[in-house]
Design a protein around this motif. Structure first.
Motif, mmCIF file in Angstrom:
data_model
loop_
_atom_site.group_PDB
_atom_site.id
_atom_site.type_symbol
_atom_site.label_atom_id
_atom_site.label_comp_id
_atom_site.label_asym_id
_atom_site.label_seq_id
_atom_site.Cartn_x
_atom_site.Cartn_y
_atom_site.Cartn_z
ATOM 1 N N PHE A 183 0.964 -1.045 0.317
ATOM 2 C CA PHE A 183 -0.158 0.122 -0.012
ATOM 3 C C PHE A 183 1.260 0.971 0.243
ATOM 4 O O PHE A 183 1.672 1.597 0.749
ATOM 5 C CB PHE A 183 -0.818 -0.212 0.737
ATOM 6 N N ASN A 184 0.921 2.050 -1.267
ATOM 7 C CA ASN A 184 1.431 3.564 -0.803
ATOM 8 C C ASN A 184 0.631 4.291 -0.224
ATOM 9 O O ASN A 184 -0.580 3.990 0.563
ATOM 10 C CB ASN A 184 1.862 3.704 -2.230
ATOM 11 N N LYS A 185 1.519 5.629 -0.098
ATOM 12 C CA LYS A 185 1.281 6.722 1.515
ATOM 13 C C LYS A 185 -0.283 6.972 0.702
ATOM 14 O O LYS A 185 -1.141 7.274 1.622
ATOM 15 C CB LYS A 185 2.361 7.825 1.279
ATOM 16 N N GLN A 186 -0.933 7.415 -0.536
ATOM 17 C CA GLN A 186 -1.884 7.719 -0.315
ATOM 18 C C GLN A 186 -2.698 6.816 -0.488
ATOM 19 O O GLN A 186 -3.910 7.016 -0.193
ATOM 20 C CB GLN A 186 -2.214 7.713 -2.165
ATOM 21 N N GLN A 187 -3.116 5.259 -0.529
ATOM 22 C CA GLN A 187 -4.177 4.481 -0.212
ATOM 23 C C GLN A 187 -4.282 4.255 1.208
ATOM 24 O O GLN A 187 -4.993 4.320 1.911
ATOM 25 C CB GLN A 187 -3.865 2.825 -0.975
ATOM 26 N N LYS A 188 -2.577 4.253 1.896
ATOM 27 C CA LYS A 188 -2.955 4.454 3.389
ATOM 28 C C LYS A 188 -3.469 5.606 3.563
ATOM 29 O O LYS A 188 -4.641 5.036 5.009
ATOM 30 C CB LYS A 188 -2.081 4.545 4.430
ATOM 31 N N ARG A 189 -4.285 6.405 3.101
ATOM 32 C CA ARG A 189 -4.217 8.202 3.772
ATOM 33 C C ARG A 189 -6.055 8.044 3.986
ATOM 34 O O ARG A 189 -6.525 8.244 4.607
ATOM 35 C CB ARG A 189 -4.274 8.856 3.066
ATOM 36 N N GLN A 190 -6.265 7.161 2.519
ATOM 37 C CA GLN A 190 -7.445 6.752 2.017
ATOM 38 C C GLN A 190 -8.616 5.989 2.750
ATOM 39 O O GLN A 190 -9.557 5.637 3.515
ATOM 40 C CB GLN A 190 -7.934 6.381 0.362
ATOM 41 N N ILE A 191 -7.774 5.246 3.757
ATOM 42 C CA ILE A 191 -8.271 4.190 4.641
ATOM 43 C C ILE A 191 -8.753 4.680 6.192
ATOM 44 O O ILE A 191 -8.923 4.394 6.560
ATOM 45 C CB ILE A 191 -7.237 2.281 4.838
ATOM 46 N N PHE A 192 -7.347 5.937 6.483
ATOM 47 C CA PHE A 192 -7.752 6.527 6.820
ATOM 48 C C PHE A 192 -9.041 6.717 7.372
ATOM 49 O O PHE A 192 -9.817 7.286 8.242
ATOM 50 C CB PHE A 192 -6.319 7.748 7.694
ATOM 51 N N MET A 193 -8.885 7.641 5.823
ATOM 52 C CA MET A 193 -10.424 8.631 6.299
ATOM 53 C C MET A 193 -11.717 7.775 6.033
ATOM 54 O O MET A 193 -12.424 7.957 7.100
ATOM 55 C CB MET A 193 -10.659 9.520 4.699
#
Length: 267
Positions: A121-131
């Protein structure tokens, strides 16, 4: 064609789960024409991704196959179980029998748990999951948010603080349209419709209660996010019942489970 699809009127978790699973599996994510994004989650979604689903016309639904995310009851989306080839969800199993169910606060977080050792998982995907977690945990305040969720978030590099709540929380409008549609779900097994209102306080709660009284087989939930209380109004089979939780109760894992227990006791 195979599509990944969330429930009707998708919220942040349904949308982000669809997008993340598509990133992993290589399909496309879709929604059925006429569906709108859950209004309270628009800002969260826009903050982390461009939502560009394939729009499937209603008369074209039967021509495709689907992987369901964030729901396991086909009545909440494609309305035909024969079209389903897979399902990942975090709600109690009341529909598709082969659904993979994880007891996590969001489906997106469950997808991360399933694939974290197989997919980078890249940084953007991790942030999306956080949202998605912010949305489905009511910014970490919901009864759905448990220690295992916190540990996975820590792996992702995030921690929920009150700053997110004050920055992102959006009150539900007090109008008939919101009362009918905000967070709408239909539970076919129980012939039960449900919506919720999220506010900072209880001003206007009487109007929502009276709205629920006028509906048939309807579960109405008022979330007082300021005081961490949840008010439940249930009009079911000509009985009107009220209940209060002294915390932010999850509809999927707390309120619906209590509703099912109540039905069993009545038999």
């Amino acid at each position: 064609m195979i599509y990944v699809i969330g429930h009707n009127n998708p919220d942040a978790d349904a949308i982000i789960s669809s997008k993340i699973l598509v990133d992993i599996l290589g399909y496309k994510y879709a929604t059925i024409e006429g569906n709108d994004i859950e209004k309270s989650d628009i800002n969260l979604i826009r903050d982390c991704m461009d939502y560009t689903p394939v729009i499937i016309k209603k008369d074209d639904v039967l021509n495709h196959r689907y992987i369901l995310v964030d729901h396991n009851d086909v009545k909440q989306s494609i309305n035909d179980e024969k079209l389903v080839i897979g399902c990942i969800d975090h709600h109690p199993k009341i529909g598709y029998d082969k659904a993979i169910i994880g007891e996590y606060c969001s489906t997106a977080l469950f997808i991360y748990q399933l694939y974290k050792d197989k997919y980078k998982f890249n940084k953007q995907q991790k942030r999306q999951i956080f949202m998605a977690v912010l949305s489905d945990s009511k910014f970490g305040r919901s009864s759905r948010y448990q220690e295992q969720d916190k540990l996975l978030l820590k792996e992702l590099g995030f921690e929920i603080t009150d700053d997110y709540f004050f920055k992102c929380f959006k009150e539900t409008e007090l109008c008939t349209d919101s009362f009918k549609n905000n967070g709408y779900k239909y539970y076919d097994k129980y012939d039960l419709s449900s919506t919720y209102v999220e506010r900072l306080g209880i001003d206007g709660i009487v109007n929502y209660q009276e709205f629920v009284r006028r509906q048939n087989n309807f579960l109405g939930i008022w979330v007082d996010a300021l005081n961490n209380k949840t008010y439940v109004f249930l009009n079911y089979k000509n009985r009107f019942i009220t209940d209060t939780y002294d915390f932010l109760a999850s509809r999927g894992t707390t309120i619906m489970n209590d509703f099912i227990k109540r039905l069993r006791l009545q038999k």
